[in-house]
Write a protein that holds these residues in place. Structure first.
Motif, PDB file in Angstrom:
ATOM      1  N   THR A 126       8.583  19.579 -19.357  1.00 33.99           N
ATOM      2  CA  THR A 126       7.725  18.897 -18.387  1.00 33.99           C
ATOM      3  C   THR A 126       7.131  17.684 -19.625  1.00 33.99           C
ATOM      4  O   THR A 126       7.491  17.472 -20.733  1.00 33.99           O
ATOM      5  N   ASP A 127       6.761  16.740 -18.985  1.00 32.71           N
ATOM      6  CA  ASP A 127       6.924  14.849 -19.979  1.00 32.71           C
ATOM      7  C   ASP A 127       5.318  14.608 -19.278  1.00 32.71           C
ATOM      8  O   ASP A 127       4.403  15.363 -18.497  1.00 32.71           O
ATOM      9  N   VAL A 128       4.582  13.395 -20.220  1.00 30.50           N
ATOM     10  CA  VAL A 128       3.201  13.060 -20.624  1.00 30.50           C
ATOM     11  C   VAL A 128       3.802  11.937 -20.043  1.00 30.50           C
ATOM     12  O   VAL A 128       2.798  10.882 -19.998  1.00 30.50           O
ATOM     13  N   ALA A 129       4.585  11.287 -19.755  1.00 23.00           N
ATOM     14  CA  ALA A 129       5.214   9.704 -19.897  1.00 23.00           C
ATOM     15  C   ALA A 129       4.503   8.609 -18.440  1.00 23.00           C
ATOM     16  O   ALA A 129       4.722   9.406 -17.602  1.00 23.00           O
ATOM     17  N   SER A 130       3.698   7.448 -18.924  1.00 21.91           N
ATOM     18  CA  SER A 130       3.092   7.014 -17.303  1.00 21.91           C
ATOM     19  C   SER A 130       3.830   6.350 -17.080  1.00 21.91           C
ATOM     20  O   SER A 130       3.578   5.579 -16.057  1.00 21.91           O
ATOM     21  N   VAL A 131       5.424   6.318 -17.118  1.00 26.25           N
ATOM     22  CA  VAL A 131       6.423   5.924 -15.844  1.00 26.25           C
ATOM     23  C   VAL A 131       7.873   7.232 -15.670  1.00 26.25           C
ATOM     24  O   VAL A 131       8.046   8.103 -15.967  1.00 26.25           O
ATOM     25  N   LYS A 132       7.427   7.217 -14.048  1.00 27.59           N
ATOM     26  CA  LYS A 132       8.324   8.563 -13.830  1.00 27.59           C
ATOM     27  C   LYS A 132       9.333   8.496 -13.368  1.00 27.59           C
ATOM     28  O   LYS A 132      10.619   9.360 -13.389  1.00 27.59           O
ATOM     29  N   SER A 133      10.050   7.166 -12.858  1.00 29.83           N
ATOM     30  CA  SER A 133      11.537   7.158 -12.077  1.00 29.83           C
ATOM     31  C   SER A 133      12.295   7.158 -13.144  1.00 29.83           C
ATOM     32  O   SER A 133      13.602   7.627 -13.406  1.00 29.83           O
ATOM     33  N   ALA A 134      12.175   6.450 -14.169  1.00 29.21           N
ATOM     34  CA  ALA A 134      13.237   6.492 -15.397  1.00 29.21           C
ATOM     35  C   ALA A 134      12.870   7.765 -15.732  1.00 29.21           C
ATOM     36  O   ALA A 134      14.753   8.129 -16.443  1.00 29.21           O
ATOM     37  N   ILE A 135      12.514   8.931 -16.319  1.00 27.07           N
ATOM     38  CA  ILE A 135      12.660   9.829 -16.139  1.00 27.07           C
ATOM     39  C   ILE A 135      13.625  10.821 -15.454  1.00 27.07           C
ATOM     40  O   ILE A 135      14.088  11.876 -16.091  1.00 27.07           O
ATOM     41  N   LEU A 136      13.326  10.670 -14.081  1.00 25.67           N
ATOM     42  CA  LEU A 136      13.448  11.302 -13.790  1.00 25.67           C
ATOM     43  C   LEU A 136      15.418  10.980 -13.056  1.00 25.67           C
ATOM     44  O   LEU A 136      16.236  12.105 -13.181  1.00 25.67           O
ATOM     45  N   GLU A 137      15.696   9.569 -13.214  1.00 28.77           N
ATOM     46  CA  GLU A 137      16.444   9.396 -12.972  1.00 28.77           C
ATOM     47  C   GLU A 137      17.575  10.190 -14.316  1.00 28.77           C
ATOM     48  O   GLU A 137      18.872  10.160 -14.493  1.00 28.77           O
ATOM     49  N   SER A 138      16.969  10.169 -16.038  1.00 26.21           N
ATOM     50  CA  SER A 138      17.914  10.748 -16.605  1.00 26.21           C
ATOM     51  C   SER A 138      18.089  12.244 -16.233  1.00 26.21           C
ATOM     52  O   SER A 138      19.061  12.684 -16.568  1.00 26.21           O
TER      53      SER A 138
END
Ligand code: S3P
Length: 731
Positions: A88-100
């Protein structure tokens, strides 16, 4: 557990989890060796080492890094974690994370649960970390529809241990909401400090700056690397909200330049009111107060007729059940056509409080990551169910059979409704439930093991039947419920849909099931609510010249009493496009005006139209001759005493009626106007609203805010259909 990145967030997660459970082993990786040493010395972590070595041993890996670092590290993490590990992660932006993430193997994608705690501080680094950073804060999870529900439940539980409320959201919505509520304010703080610091008199500006500057600029002390990552990663959502903001600033600049005092004051006072209201609603008051405080009034000008091709919101009964059954099923339940009314949303909130991750509702869509029959967690607070009798009665059955304790509370109306009708038979099954001395809520439920019973209901109540069937899912042996008259059967249909076998006798008046089976998640398409459609059907049936088509209305035979009763009164109703959607019969319903006549309402139709009587009484008032209803004592214990509330309002409008303990006689005649009270009952308010079509003077209906419990958008739809209705806020 492995935490990658031991800064403010990673350090606070470690501290919070250690405080909740000192035996929880925690490993950490960070490039800052001082932070690792300090964390070890304070026994906040148990181990540090290389990523490869620690990841290979971890059940759960938390990436507590700035967004771009998270994106960069995801392939490396995927390469070294165990196949069964949850990441899991805690980043404040989700689309960039899920793209990766989505570029990687499907097994890794399914076990990656994106998360974002809405907590933090302008301070950064491990030294700023605190065990209580997340207490009473929200965390948003944005799982994808193919994310493994067990992985979602594990991450949900982790945040619950840290004291968070766990919300679910679609990732695009998350990024748009966060751009406005978090990213833009940070940008403004940085921009203000930057602009002022570069002015010549900056020393003076900073030296003499009062509290306002300190308050506003606090966010500019935030971590620069993290925030530049956020702006780059969420650029399109931020640019969108920034453009709106810039336009607003231009407008303000004009007003100031032209010294336009009045418009400036108007804008500021509207902003102040908006902020004060939002603080009151979300931060200062309990949910109950927030709902009771806002009140509205309907004003209906006389006359008009109904026309159009409309669709009413989703069925309330099915919406509640989709959440309840989806929550305890194995797998992911996807719902379309969900009713976004307050009652159903209170059911969603209750299951969120019990550890179920639910995305939505958004545009009628809801995604429920089922936790299985034994996966609910003890609620940390009393479950507030607002105005919703269905939520309270159905949840009582489900909760009586859990291993934990719970408490159910509601608004003023719900707190006055009879609950012994469910507590009594559940107690016979072995449940431990305390009501108040008059058998009402608050309900205090202690977890217990239940035994099946064979129960003959004294009243035809689908809520009581459903409550006992839900308890029966967990009970030892067979639970059977007999109904004195057929009442709505959504629970039975939906349990079968979820793969739970149950048995109905030939006449379908005794339903039984055996405890111990599992439920399997399904997709649910909820039809329009015939109970909401009923108001528009009656509206068209009473006003000359009307011609209305309502699309995609649920016409389950245990709900279609309104059609039978109106037809018996002479109404012109045609069903077309009849089909079955997700186990429920659905049709388009066309109604054309035809003069109605009074009838004696057949008793067997009462449970099939139990919620429609306020509307039917308006039809009766407009019909030729008398209408008689007997055998309907249940109407006295709905959201209000519907016999008394309607009779009182009809008298004000000049309609003659006689009430009985179990019914009413209404003499059709000319409808006048006047001021009537809905008593906070959504269906009474909507019934009087449609009466305006045939009234000779203005009708004012007080206490209408609760219309939002079952029919959000009623005012707009009613106006669109032709009712001369306006809604006013009452302070
Ligand atoms: C409902 C059942 C009915 C109805 C209520 C919804 C349900 O109540 O009035 O609005 O979803 O089971 P009773 O079962 O008490 O008659």
């Amino acid at each position: 557990m492995l935490i990658v990145g031991l800064g403010l967030i990673g350090g606070s997660i470690a501290r919070g989890l250690k405080r909740a459970n000192p035996d929880q082993p925690i490993a950490a990786v960070d490039t800052d060796t001082e932070a690792l040493a300090e964390a070890s010395a304070q026994a906040v972590i148990d181990r540090s080492g290389t990523l490869a070595e620690l990841a290979a041993a971890a059940d759960i890996v938390i990436l507590a890094l700035p967004p771009m670092t998270t994106v960069a590290m995801i392939p490396e993490i995927a390469a070294c974690v165990r196949q069964d590990a949850v990441v899991t992660d805690v980043a404040s932006v989700k689309s960039a994370i899920l793209e990766s993430v989505n570029k990687l193997e499907p097994e890794f994608v399914a076990r990656f649960v994106p998360g974002h705690p809405i907590a933090g501080s302008e301070k950064s680094g491990f030294s700023a970390s605190r065990a209580d950073l997340f207490s009473d804060r929200n965390v948003i999870l944005t799982p994808q529809s193919d994310t493994n529900p067990e992985a979602v439940a594990l991450v949900n539980e982790l945040w619950r241990k840290l004291g968070c409320s766990v919300l679910g959201m679609n990732l695009d919505r998350h990024d748009a909401v966060l751009a406005a509520t978090s990213h833009l304010p940070h940008l403004l703080a940085y921009a203000l400090v930057d602009a002022l610091a570069k002015q010549e008199q900056s020393e003076d500006i900073f030296r003499y700056a009062a509290g306002g500057f300190a308050d506003f600029s606090r966010l500019a002390s935030s971590d620069a690397k993290m925030w530049s990552d956020i702006f780059v990663s969420n650029s399109s959502a931020i640019v969108h909200v920034l453009d709106t903001y810039i336009q607003n600033l231009h407008k303000l600049r004009e007003l100031i330049d032209h010294q336009e005092h009045a418009p400036l004051m108007k804008l500021f006072s509207e902003a102040k009111t908006a902020r004060d209201n939002f603080l009151k609603r979300y931060f200062e008051s309990s949910n109950a107060m927030a709902i009771e405080e806002r009140d509205t009034q309907f004003v209906i000008e006389p006359g008009g007729w109904i026309c159009g091709n409309l669709r009413v919101p989703g069925d309330k009964s099915i919406s509640h059940r989709s959440v309840i059954l989806g929550a305890i099923a194995n797998g992911v339940t996807r719902v379309r056509g969900f009713l976004e009314g307050e009652d159903a949303i209170n059911t969603v909130a209750a299951f969120r409080e019990m550890g179920v991750t639910i995305i939505g509702p958004e545009n009628g869509e809801l995604t429920i990551f089922g936790v299985g029959k034994h996966g609910l967690k003890a609620p940390r607070n009393p479950l507030y169910l607002g105005n919703s009798g269905t939520s309270m009665r159905l949840l009582t059955g489900l909760l009586a059979a859990q291993s934990f304790d719970s408490e159910l509370i509601g608004d003023e109306s719900l707190s006055a409704r009879p609950m012994q009708r469910v507590a009594g038979p559940l107690q016979e099954m072995g449940a431990a439930i305390d009501t108040d001395s008059e058998g009402r809520s608050p309900l205090r439920i202690r977890g217990a093991s239940l035994k099946g019973i064979d129960y003959a209901m004294p009243m035809a109540s689908a809520q009581v039947k459903s409550c006992l069937l839900l308890a029966g899912l967990y009970a030892e042996g067979e639970t059977a419920v007999s109904e004195p008259a057929v009442c709505r059967d959504h629970t039975e249909r939906m349990l079968s849909g979820f793969g739970y076998s149950l048995h109905s006798d030939d006449k379908r008046q005794r339903i039984s099931l055996t405890g111990g089976q599992m439920l399997t998640a399904i997709d649910i398409d909820i039809p329009g609510d015939i109970s909401s459609a009923a108001f528009l059907m009656v509206a068209a049936a009473i006003s000359p010249g009307s011609s209305l088509c309502l699309q995609h209305v649920g016409i389950n035979p245990t709900r279609s009493g309104i059609i039978n009763i109106l037809r018996a009164m002479g109404a012109d109703i045609e069903l077309s496009n009849e089909r079955e959607v997700g186990g429920e019969p659905v049709a388009d319903v066309a109604i054309h005006y035809r003069r109605l006549r009074g009838i004696v309402i057949p008793e067997d139709q009462i449970p099939l139209a139990i919620d429609e009587f306020p509307a039917i009484f308006i039809a009766a008032s407009c019909a030729e001759g008398e209408t008689l209803l007997r055998g309907a004592a249940e109407l006295r214990v709905k959201e209000s005493d519907r016999i008394d509330a309607m009779a009182t309002g009809l008298t004000t409008m000049g309609i003659e009626s006689e009430t009985f303990e179990d019914g009413i006689r209404i003499v059709g005649g000319p409808l006048g106007g006047g001021e009537v009270d809905s008593r906070g009952d959504h269906r009474i308010a909507m019934a009087f609203a449609i009466a305006g079509l045939q009234a000779t003077a203005t009708i004012t209906v007080n206490n209408c805010a609760n219309v939002a419990t079952s029919f959000p958008g009623f005012v707009d739809l009613a106006r669109q259909a032709g009712i001369r209705l306006t809604e006013r806020a009452v302070s």
